[in-house]
Design an enzyme around this catalytic site. Structure first.
Site, PDB file in Angstrom:
ATOM      1  N   GLY A 264       0.656  -1.135  -0.157  1.00  0.00           N
ATOM      2  CA  GLY A 264       0.019  -0.260   0.157  1.00  0.00           C
ATOM      3  C   GLY A 264       1.112   1.381   0.191  1.00  0.00           C
TER       4      GLY A 264
ATOM      5  N   ARG B  81       5.902 -14.349  -4.837  1.00  0.00           N
ATOM      6  CA  ARG B  81       6.328 -14.983  -3.116  1.00  0.00           C
ATOM      7  C   ARG B  81       5.089 -15.171  -2.493  1.00  0.00           C
ATOM      8  NH1 ARG B  81       3.809 -10.871   0.080  1.00  0.00           N
ATOM      9  NH2 ARG B  81       3.795  -8.706  -1.475  1.00  0.00           N
TER      10      ARG B  81
HETATM   11  P1  ADP Z   1      -0.135  -3.046  -3.117  1.00  0.00           P
HETATM   12  O1  ADP Z   1       0.968  -4.190  -4.080  1.00  0.00           O
HETATM   13  O2  ADP Z   1       0.338  -1.691  -2.645  1.00  0.00           O
HETATM   14  O3  ADP Z   1      -0.372  -4.276  -1.914  1.00  0.00           O
HETATM   15  P2  ADP Z   1      -2.484  -3.061  -4.882  1.00  0.00           P
HETATM   16  O4  ADP Z   1      -1.740  -2.734  -6.606  1.00  0.00           O
HETATM   17  O5  ADP Z   1      -1.673  -4.755  -4.253  1.00  0.00           O
HETATM   18  O6  ADP Z   1      -1.229  -2.234  -3.978  1.00  0.00           O
HETATM   19  O7  ADP Z   1      -3.225  -2.511  -4.153  1.00  0.00           O
HETATM   20  C1  ADP Z   1      -3.838  -2.905  -2.999  1.00  0.00           C
HETATM   21  C2  ADP Z   1      -4.862  -2.544  -2.496  1.00  0.00           C
HETATM   22  O8  ADP Z   1      -5.195  -1.122  -3.125  1.00  0.00           O
HETATM   23  C3  ADP Z   1      -6.259  -3.411  -2.926  1.00  0.00           C
HETATM   24  O9  ADP Z   1      -6.396  -4.285  -2.740  1.00  0.00           O
HETATM   25  C4  ADP Z   1      -7.927  -2.455  -3.047  1.00  0.00           C
HETATM   26  O10 ADP Z   1      -8.145  -3.017  -1.571  1.00  0.00           O
HETATM   27  C5  ADP Z   1      -6.592  -0.922  -3.686  1.00  0.00           C
HETATM   28  N1  ADP Z   1      -7.103  -0.790  -4.926  1.00  0.00           N
HETATM   29  C6  ADP Z   1      -6.193  -1.293  -5.367  1.00  0.00           C
HETATM   30  N2  ADP Z   1      -6.302  -0.424  -6.538  1.00  0.00           N
HETATM   31  C7  ADP Z   1      -7.416  -0.076  -7.163  1.00  0.00           C
HETATM   32  C8  ADP Z   1      -8.705   0.882  -8.616  1.00  0.00           C
HETATM   33  N3  ADP Z   1      -7.976   0.566  -9.715  1.00  0.00           N
HETATM   34  N4  ADP Z   1     -10.013   0.861  -7.833  1.00  0.00           N
HETATM   35  C9  ADP Z   1      -9.476   0.126  -5.801  1.00  0.00           C
HETATM   36  N5  ADP Z   1      -9.321  -0.420  -5.689  1.00  0.00           N
HETATM   37  C10 ADP Z   1      -7.975  -0.880  -5.617  1.00  0.00           C
END
Ligand code: ADP
Length: 674
Positions: free
Chosen positions: A165, A292
């Protein structure tokens, strides 16, 4: 199979990997920093090698030192855990060069997924559905802004190198774009050494559903079903569960196949997770693939009965996957709750501290605690503030949820603020019981989760009083001081308590207890029934008759005939009482009862945590309006903005960018305008 492996990680995941290695008869080597000399993972491993100073960039991220440790101890393979070097292609290459097996995917797969932008390009070509957005190479801020304007707000800025995040910002209108972009880039540069951004349409009510995949070196691939990780704060997962509530067999199959397609598109090997956003209409979009083992892998282990670390070791050693798709089934339901040193009442900011008291729920077939800390350990600024993962399983979701709330109520930690009460409130709130899940769950159900606890907290004051009375009568009974000796005749007399007691009338005394900076006076009458002492406690118009037994940390309390257990942990000048549904910290009022300071620290001009000053955003003397950003601090790679409490101006800043700041320190002098 390998005879010896090195674990290039720390904390709970290092311990968890060591457990499986030991079960398989494999010897283990730990690595550790200055801060971790006495850590649990070091104690658990057969051998351990010191690799540098406390900051991870000087130790756990120093991959030459990690490789040398493996060479020196003769470890044939390295398990990177999650975080640190786990998705570092250069490290994977260095292992290969030194003939050490990297327990994870091949370099090419890590590289392909290392950038969220590049990953999206590959997935697009493989026909996997994507969230609409911009993931191009041109990073000009005008181009990013134009892509956002065209897509329409809200949009989500994401660090291409991101994870956990970090480097992510929601932007709700064009006016917010520039500040959000600057913050996201800074956070990303700081955490990942790269500030490439992508923009996505921000879906307002999606669920986060991810698929666990496993591939071997013989082109076999399976999916071990899904995990629902929608309950998040700061876009980071808090409670995960498997299977996902409401999942249909058809959707599971479709998502599982899409995940395998994603893995095969990059010739994957080992454990991987394909993350999707699942929209309310059942459409799902690829978000990213984590190459991972995930933090939340235990919920998959609980519902499939498989040990994923064992699978990783077997696959890395060249064995075929232990099971085929048709042999994998789901049994029951599992939850994982992440226990963090953080303050839910202060925007979930990480906190540090020494874990002066730790009592975990008892492990069983239903309850598993994955932790890397012990009582007395420190949660420092150097690493992730996760203390433990609490994992529960039962035959169905309702029962598993019952297990979760019970185990949370039995989890007791003192010495640092934790999110345990928050998790308990979350796990027991009606919308969570009904599985009304989406990624905005915590904000949407804020009132139900952060319910007004002030009243039920006050109701624990008589319990705090009972504890103080029992503690004091024990001390008096022990008869250590001459003053006490002289009053032995009357060992339970409140007059033997310290001078926070005040006589109101005959045999009624006032005991002052401090809760959240407020002193509550409780009136106590003491009555002797044979050998038993009972206390009649008057508080807030109510009267209860209390008695109890205190043995070490265990308090058996009885109020008007109702008996229950509590646990007590003492700190320097305060104590925490844990009951089945709360953990509350009290102090006994100082002798000048009723005279406690009421400092207002809510102005936000004190450092909210230990951390580093990142940027001063205004010039001293320049006028600012209430809510304007004044400075940015960072702790544990998360940024926190301090804003003007009122209209006025900053007279001077006390810290410069780059300086370390202690939590609670005054950051600046502020002058409010008339
Ligand atoms: P990270 O790799 O930093 O964990 P992610 O891409 O996996 O980031 O996204 C983390 C969280 O952010 C997701 O689980 C979701 O809750 C929110 N999120 C990511 N992309 C979107 C989007 N396009 N719209 C709404 N929420 C999103």
């Amino acid at each position: 199979m390998f005879e010896k492996i090195l674990i290039a990680n720390r904390g709970e995941i290092a311990c968890r990997i060591i457990r499986t290695a030991r079960k398989m008869g494999i010897r283990t080597v730990a690595v550790y920093s200055d801060a971790d000399r006495d850590a649990l993972h070091v104690a658990m491993a057969d051998e351990a090698i010191h690799i540098g100073a406390a900051p991870s960039r000087d130790s756990y991220l120093q991959f030459d030192k990690v490789i040398n440790a493996a060479l020196k101890t003769g470890a044939q393979a390295i398990h990177p855990g999650y975080g640190f070097l786990s998705e570092n292609a250069a490290f994977c290459g260095a292992c290969k060069k030194n003939n050490i097996t990297f327990i994870g995917p091949p370099i090419g797969a890590i590289e392909a997924m290392g950038s969220k932008s590049a990953a999206k390009t590959i997935m697009e070509a493989a026909g996997v559905p994507l969230v609409p957005g911009y993931h191009g190479a041109d990073q000009d801020s005008d181009i990013l802004r134009r892509a956002s304007d065209e897509m329409g707000y809200p949009v989500l800025l994401k660090a291409a190198a991101g994870g956990g995040g970090k480097g992510m910002r929601q932007v709700w209108s064009a006016a917010e774009f520039d500040e959000a972009l600057a913050a996201a880039k800074r956070e990303s540069m700081n955490a990942f050494g790269d500030d490439t951004m992508l923009v996505e349409k921000y879906l307002t009510q999606p669920r986060h559903v991810e698929i666990q995949v496993f591939c071997d070196q013989h082109k076999n691939a399976v999916y071990l079903f899904e995990r629902d990780c929608s309950v998040q704060r700061r876009h980071q997962k808090v409670i995960e569960e498997a299977p996902a509530p409401g999942m249909t067999p058809a959707l599971r199959e479709a998502m599982g196949q899409a995940a395998i397609q994603a893995a095969q598109a990059i010739e994957y090997e080992g454990a991987g997770t394909v993350e999707f956003l699942l929209d309310s209409d059942g459409s799902f979009y690829f978000m990213e693939m984590n190459t991972r083992l995930q933090v939340e892998h235990p919920v998959t282990e609980m519902i499939t009965g498989q040990d994923l670390v064992e699978w990783q070791l077997r696959v890395a050693d060249g064995e075929p996957l232990p099971l085929e798709q048709s042999q994998l089934t789901i049994s029951g339901h599992a939850f994982e709750a992440r226990i963090y040193a953080e303050d839910p009442d202060n925007d979930f900011l990480p906190v540090t501290g020494t874990l002066s008291f730790v009592q975990t729920p008892e492990a069983s077939a239903h309850v598993r605690v994955d932790t890397g800390v012990r009582q007395g350990d420190e949660v420092s600024v150097f690493y992730d503030p996760m203390i433990a993962k609490l994992i529960v399983w039962d035959e169905d979701r309702g029962r598993a949820l019952g297990r979760l709330s019970r185990a949370l109520s039995e989890y007791r930690i003192s010495g640092t603020t934790t999110n345990i009460d928050f998790l308990y409130n979350l796990a027991t709130c009606q919308p969570f019981r009904e599985a009304d899940l989406d990624t905005g769950f915590i904000e949407k159900h804020h009132a139900a989760i952060f319910h007004d606890t002030a009243r039920d907290r006050e109701s624990d004051l008589p319990l705090a009083a009972l504890y103080l009375l029992l503690r004091q009568s024990q001390k008096v009974g022990a008869g250590s001081s001459p003053a006490v000796e002289s009053s032995r005749r009357d060992v339970n007399s409140p007059w033997n308590l310290n001078n926070a007691w005040r006589s109101v009338e005959d045999n009624i005394h006032t005991l002052g207890i401090v809760l959240h900076e407020t002193v509550y006076p409780l009136e106590v009458e003491q009555k002797q029934f044979g050998t038993a002492t009972r206390y009649i406690i008057h508080h807030g118009g109510n009267t209860v008759t209390a008695q109890g037994v205190l043995e070490g940390n265990a308090l058996r309390a009885e109020f008007d005939g109702y008996q229950f257990n509590a646990t007590v942990a003492e700190h320097n000048d305060s104590f925490t009482l844990y009951t089945a549904d709360s953990a509350l910290t009290f102090k006994q009022a100082s002798p000048d009862l009723g005279d406690t300071d009421h400092h207002d620290t809510a102005g936000g001009l004190l450092a909210p945590m230990n951390g580093t000053m990142v940027a001063l955003l205004v010039a001293p003397g320049a006028s600012v309006q209430k809510g304007d950003a004044l400075l940015v601090m960072e702790a544990m790679k998360m940024e926190h903005t301090i804003r003007a409490p009122r209209d006025g101006h900053v007279v001077s800043f006390y810290y410069q960018a780059g300086e370390l700041v202690d939590g609670g320190a005054e950051l600046l002098e502020f002058s409010a305008s008339e």
